[in-house]
Design an enzyme around this catalytic site. Sequence first.
Site, PDB file in Angstrom:
ATOM      1  N   GLY A 160      -2.888 -12.106 -10.844  1.00  0.00           N
ATOM      2  CA  GLY A 160      -3.276 -11.225 -11.935  1.00  0.00           C
ATOM      3  C   GLY A 160      -2.378 -11.574 -13.108  1.00  0.00           C
ATOM      4  O   GLY A 160      -1.151 -11.453 -13.025  1.00  0.00           O
ATOM      5  N   ASN A 183     -11.361  -2.622  -6.450  1.00  0.00           N
ATOM      6  CA  ASN A 183     -10.039  -3.190  -6.179  1.00  0.00           C
ATOM      7  C   ASN A 183      -9.837  -3.520  -4.698  1.00  0.00           C
ATOM      8  O   ASN A 183      -9.056  -4.413  -4.360  1.00  0.00           O
ATOM      9  CB  ASN A 183      -8.935  -2.267  -6.719  1.00  0.00           C
ATOM     10  CG  ASN A 183      -8.814  -2.376  -8.234  1.00  0.00           C
ATOM     11  OD1 ASN A 183      -9.455  -3.241  -8.841  1.00  0.00           O
ATOM     12  ND2 ASN A 183      -8.023  -1.531  -8.835  1.00  0.00           N
ATOM     13  N   ARG A 201      10.915   6.847 -14.896  1.00  0.00           N
ATOM     14  CA  ARG A 201      10.353   7.835 -15.832  1.00  0.00           C
ATOM     15  C   ARG A 201      11.124   9.152 -15.730  1.00  0.00           C
ATOM     16  O   ARG A 201      11.505   9.749 -16.747  1.00  0.00           O
ATOM     17  CB  ARG A 201       8.865   8.052 -15.503  1.00  0.00           C
ATOM     18  CG  ARG A 201       8.026   6.863 -15.934  1.00  0.00           C
ATOM     19  CD  ARG A 201       6.559   7.021 -15.590  1.00  0.00           C
ATOM     20  NE  ARG A 201       5.813   5.914 -16.204  1.00  0.00           N
ATOM     21  CZ  ARG A 201       4.672   5.444 -15.732  1.00  0.00           C
ATOM     22  NH1 ARG A 201       4.123   5.957 -14.646  1.00  0.00           N
ATOM     23  NH2 ARG A 201       4.062   4.451 -16.356  1.00  0.00           N
ATOM     24  N   HIS A 241       1.980   7.462  -5.061  1.00  0.00           N
ATOM     25  CA  HIS A 241       1.991   7.281  -6.508  1.00  0.00           C
ATOM     26  C   HIS A 241       0.786   8.031  -7.044  1.00  0.00           C
ATOM     27  O   HIS A 241      -0.337   7.706  -6.738  1.00  0.00           O
ATOM     28  CB  HIS A 241       1.870   5.783  -6.813  1.00  0.00           C
ATOM     29  CG  HIS A 241       1.888   5.470  -8.273  1.00  0.00           C
ATOM     30  ND1 HIS A 241       2.889   5.899  -9.120  1.00  0.00           N
ATOM     31  CD2 HIS A 241       1.038   4.748  -9.040  1.00  0.00           C
ATOM     32  CE1 HIS A 241       2.644   5.445 -10.335  1.00  0.00           C
ATOM     33  NE2 HIS A 241       1.533   4.748 -10.314  1.00  0.00           N
TER      34      HIS A 241
HETATM   35  O1  TXD Z   1       3.092   1.996 -10.692  1.00  0.00           O
HETATM   36  C1  TXD Z   1       2.133   1.296 -10.531  1.00  0.00           C
HETATM   37  N1  TXD Z   1       1.886   0.769  -9.346  1.00  0.00           N
HETATM   38  C2  TXD Z   1       1.246   0.971 -11.660  1.00  0.00           C
HETATM   39  C3  TXD Z   1      -0.039   0.376 -11.366  1.00  0.00           C
HETATM   40  C4  TXD Z   1       1.613   1.199 -13.011  1.00  0.00           C
HETATM   41  C5  TXD Z   1       0.814   0.769 -14.026  1.00  0.00           C
HETATM   42  C6  TXD Z   1      -0.443   0.070 -13.808  1.00  0.00           C
HETATM   43  N2  TXD Z   1      -0.837  -0.021 -12.454  1.00  0.00           N
HETATM   44  C7  TXD Z   1      -1.990  -0.830 -12.050  1.00  0.00           C
HETATM   45  O2  TXD Z   1      -1.652  -2.208 -12.164  1.00  0.00           O
HETATM   46  C8  TXD Z   1      -3.244  -0.731 -12.908  1.00  0.00           C
HETATM   47  O3  TXD Z   1      -3.976   0.423 -12.597  1.00  0.00           O
HETATM   48  C9  TXD Z   1      -3.974  -1.985 -12.487  1.00  0.00           C
HETATM   49  O4  TXD Z   1      -4.650  -1.773 -11.242  1.00  0.00           O
HETATM   50  C10 TXD Z   1      -2.847  -2.995 -12.239  1.00  0.00           C
HETATM   51  C11 TXD Z   1      -2.737  -4.071 -13.302  1.00  0.00           C
HETATM   52  O5  TXD Z   1      -2.539  -3.514 -14.561  1.00  0.00           O
HETATM   53  P1  TXD Z   1      -2.648  -4.416 -15.892  1.00  0.00           P
HETATM   54  O6  TXD Z   1      -2.364  -3.517 -17.041  1.00  0.00           O
HETATM   55  O7  TXD Z   1      -1.880  -5.674 -15.727  1.00  0.00           O
HETATM   56  O8  TXD Z   1      -4.220  -4.733 -15.860  1.00  0.00           O
HETATM   57  P2  TXD Z   1      -5.002  -5.930 -16.591  1.00  0.00           P
HETATM   58  O9  TXD Z   1      -4.340  -6.282 -17.877  1.00  0.00           O
HETATM   59  O10 TXD Z   1      -6.436  -5.494 -16.604  1.00  0.00           O
HETATM   60  O11 TXD Z   1      -4.818  -7.178 -15.596  1.00  0.00           O
HETATM   61  C12 TXD Z   1      -5.464  -7.273 -14.380  1.00  0.00           C
HETATM   62  C13 TXD Z   1      -5.836  -8.723 -14.210  1.00  0.00           C
HETATM   63  C14 TXD Z   1      -6.891  -9.227 -15.205  1.00  0.00           C
HETATM   64  O12 TXD Z   1      -6.364 -10.326 -15.929  1.00  0.00           O
HETATM   65  C15 TXD Z   1      -8.068  -9.654 -14.316  1.00  0.00           C
HETATM   66  O13 TXD Z   1      -8.749 -10.823 -14.799  1.00  0.00           O
HETATM   67  C16 TXD Z   1      -7.361  -9.934 -13.012  1.00  0.00           C
HETATM   68  O14 TXD Z   1      -6.399  -8.901 -12.890  1.00  0.00           O
HETATM   69  N3  TXD Z   1      -8.239  -9.942 -11.833  1.00  0.00           N
HETATM   70  C17 TXD Z   1      -8.031 -10.782 -10.807  1.00  0.00           C
HETATM   71  N4  TXD Z   1      -7.080 -11.708 -10.600  1.00  0.00           N
HETATM   72  C18 TXD Z   1      -7.144 -12.411  -9.440  1.00  0.00           C
HETATM   73  N5  TXD Z   1      -8.082 -12.204  -8.496  1.00  0.00           N
HETATM   74  C19 TXD Z   1      -9.053 -11.277  -8.668  1.00  0.00           C
HETATM   75  N6  TXD Z   1      -9.975 -11.096  -7.729  1.00  0.00           N
HETATM   76  C20 TXD Z   1      -9.038 -10.515  -9.872  1.00  0.00           C
HETATM   77  N7  TXD Z   1      -9.840  -9.533 -10.364  1.00  0.00           N
HETATM   78  C21 TXD Z   1      -9.327  -9.187 -11.570  1.00  0.00           C
END
Ligand code: TXD
Length: 319
Positions: free
Chosen positions: A10, A96, A152, A176
Amino acid sequence: MARKKIALIGAGMIGGTLAHLAAKKELGDIVLFDIAEGMPQGKALDLSQCGPVEGFDAKITGTNDYADIAGADVVIVTAGVPRKPGMSRDDLLGINLKVMKAVGEGLKQHAPNAFVICITNPLDAMVWALREFSGLPAHMVVGMAGVLDSARFATFLAEEFKVSVRDVNAFVLGGHGDTMVPVTSYTTVSGIPVDDLVKMGRSSKEAIDAIVKRTRGGGGEIVALLKTGSAYYAPATSAIAMAEAYLNDQKRILPCAVEVNGKYGLDGLYVGVPVVIGAGGAEEVIEISLDDEQKRNLDVSVEAVRELLVACKQIDPSL
Ligand code: TXD
């Protein structure tokens, strides 16, 4: 000694920030993987060009091929989609969960010896599913949430007490989400429990309750302000602290989502608890004593995680 290898699955907002932090700290060479074509390669190129200015030695590459993560020492997973208006929690869960299946298979094939930190939401269910799909040992697959939630909590407490954030040691248990359990009796300012500081008149129960509430909604507060996504700087920083604890065998006690077997009355559920992170991965869950109210709050949080796992199993009966 060869450099360590950090694979980031990701390459979105958190993925890019992770790459930058890992490079600045010279944790190793970095591979950014994403299904979006060109994007991880573009970010890798951009980030590489920070090197000469910042003076770090780290090779940063982007890829759409799992073969390129081969031999990774640490893998941090942010792949997936965040919730958009009109989407139910189950919609997000279904999407997801499929992403975790693909990532799990990639890990099983190409990075079976890595320490894996999952960040994708809904966190406690996704880290469990990732462990199931990857088949990696449970002590090598952990979820990041507690370090962020504690950060936080600490930020708001430092503001309230008008002290340095460095002196605040905040403690959050549970899943969480809205049901997380910030534990004030184990939260201290330079060793002084927050409950004692309240007794000393340095704050009020009402103010601390409001901070606990704000901590629980901390992610949502940022989503509402950003409008286009969720927090990424502090989530990335938190996961890097976990990666460093593993890579440098620091034996830090960090709140992480880990498989809990026996302690806290749990039987194999992934939930946020204090755990020793060192070269052995999640080395030991620390069981602290909780009062009745804290136990009740933890039960509510655990129940919310259990419900998510039931939903996962309905969506994918192979789990
Ligand atoms: O405390 C925590 N755990 C969190 C979790 C705090 C903040 C955000 N949190 C979660 O992290 C949020 O709800 C998301 O599920 C993830 C990732 O957050 P981000 O802000 O980095 O999301 P983006 O910018 O949408 O990036 C996700 C990337 C994007 O580039 C997609 O193209 C890619 O994931 N993606 C994939 N990569 C590889 N393989 C697959 N199958 C895939 N599907 C989407």
